[in-house]
Design an enzyme around this catalytic site. Structure first.
Site: not given
Ligand code: ACO
Length: 397
Positions: A279, A333
């Site tokens: 998140h 989620d």
């Molecule tokens: N699983 C494993 N690692 C993750 C995940 C995940 N689901 N999400 C983020 N990370 C890691 C990334 O690989 C990154 O690692 P690094 O710094 O070593 O490269 C770090 O965490 C930051 O990730 P970002 O993608 O830059 O985080 P951002 O804030 O841009 O994205 C998001 C947030 C889109 C929610 C992301 O966590 C994601 O894609 N999650 C999966 C989809 C999801 O569950 N979405 C629902 C969110 S809640 C909602 O909207 C109701």
């Protein structure tokens, strides 16, 4: 994540802020407005609506009361709540013409697309929508939309299974009536309460992508329905609300604890994302996930779906071990899909249910923002070519 664009700035869309600029990719930590509606503390894993902790609202409130709180800034008195609920009930019906036109769309498409189209059709067909210009009119229209969303969503679910939409039952509360319109049968009390709590938990959540998207449209002084279709469009994406559907699709492919362990090994070894994890703001477990996890367990025990629940727990445990230390933890989620699955709801409907609830937050935040409106207009730094000479078409390579 701040991205330093350094000397790329000295071209094109020049900003008057010096030669060097750090910009926040994805607008991370950028403040776009003030609000009294709610906040989340990403370090503590806390979510608050109008000063009230989400755990208290989940324990003691109802969706209708929570909507009143979000819209009016205070908990209603008994009489205010009765009046508000009566208004919601009176606004529930959706014009037959809207459902007929959705039914006649030739394409098999995702219900979020039908939902977005349904809201557009409502604005086109219901002429009261077009005269809702002032904030008070928009508030009334917003309450009507909150009331109509379950009717439209349940109607879409029925269209997709070639069944007749079920008209709302004025004798049932919001969540109970929604479940009734999905199936045509009265749900049991636990199912109704779980849906009510889930709607409370999803109602508002800070400046998330769909809320921001809805605000951007509303701030142009476009109509409320346009803003809501924008919110629905953003919510549909798998990085946002669409993740609940992705999570259950992942879990349903894992038929044993062993398969879950192997899947977790593969994902973690490849440093891939686990849907329902991570998140932008929460760096600890999403409080809403904690609440829904308990309901998922309770429902799994009743439905006999314990295997699926155990698989989810394994993925959660392994995900936390691998990613938890960098603040990537389960979000709402991860468990909402499991809850809806145990309520017997089709996977395609999970994200539309999110929209049924989040419409309340979109409307509340739009109305708040319009009180002191300013159009959103950020800048982008041009990093493309410059000074090119136009080449006539016959002389191009
Ligand atoms: N699983 C494993 N690692 C993750 C995940 C995940 N689901 N999400 C983020 N990370 C890691 C990334 O690989 C990154 O690692 P690094 O710094 O070593 O490269 C770090 O965490 C930051 O990730 P970002 O993608 O830059 O985080 P951002 O804030 O841009 O994205 C998001 C947030 C889109 C929610 C992301 O966590 C994601 O894609 N999650 C999966 C989809 C999801 O569950 N979405 C629902 C969110 S809640 C909602 O909207 C109701």
């Amino acid at each position: 994540m701040k991205e330093d664009i350094g000397d790329k700035l000295d071209i094109g869309d020049k900003l008057d802020i010096g030669d060097k600029l750090d910009f926040a990719k994805g607008l991370e930590d950028v403040v776009a407005s003030t609000t009294s509606i709610g906040y989340l503390d990403g370090q503590l894993g806390k979510l608050v609506y109008r000063g009230y902790d989400i755990f208290d609202l989940a324990d003691f409130s109802t969706f209708e009361e929570t909507v009143y709180l979000l819209l009016y800034g205070k908990l209603p008195t008994r009489i205010e709540l009765v009046t508000f609920k009566d208004k919601l009930v009176s606004y529930r019906p959706v014009m037959d013409e809207v459902m007929d036109r959705l039914d006649r769309l030739p394409c098999p498409c995702h219900p979020m697309s039908l939902l977005r189209s349904g809201i557009s059709l409502m604005e086109c067909i219901d002429e009261t929508c077009q005269v809702a210009q002032g904030i008070e009119d928009k508030q009334e229209m917003g309450i009507k939309l909150i009331a109509q969303m379950p009717t439209l969503t349940a109607g879409i679910a029925r269209i997709l299974t070639n069944e007749q939409p079920v008209p709302p039952d004025p004798g049932l509360d919001h969540a109970a009536n929604f479940l009734y319109m999905l199936t045509g049968e009265r749900a049991d009390p636990l199912a109704e309460r779980v849906m009510d709590v889930s709607l409370i938990l999803h109602a508002d959540h800070g400046m998330n992508a769909s809320t921001f998207s809805a605000l951007v449209v509303a701030a142009t002084l476009s109509d409320l329905h346009s803003a809501i279709t924008s919110g629905i469009s953003a919510l549909k994406g798998p990085l946002h609300g669409g993740a609940n559907e992705m999570v259950i699709r992942m879990l349903l492919k894992l038929h044993s604890e062993e398969e879950a362990e192997n899947y977790a090994d593969e994902v973690i070894a490849a440093n891939k994302k686990i849907m329902g994890f991570g998140h932008r703001v929460y760096k600890t477990i999403d409080p809403r996930a904690k609440i829904l996890q308990q309901y998922a367990e309770d429902l799994s025990n009743i439905t006999g779906n314990q295997q699926l629940y155990r698989v989810a727990r394994i993925i959660e445990k392994r995900g936390m071990e691998a990613y938890g230390k960098k603040g990537v933890c389960p979000n709402i989620d991860f468990y909402s899909g499991l809850v809806y699955h145990n309520l017997g709801i089709h996977t395609d409907m999970f994200t539309p249910i999110f929209a049924v609830s989040r419409t309340a937050g979109w409307v509340a935040r739009i109305l708040e923002y319009l009180e002191n409106n300013r159009i959103f207009r950020p800048r982008a730094v041009y990093v493309g070519p410059k000074g090119l000479n136009y080449v006539p078409i016959d002389e191009r390579d």
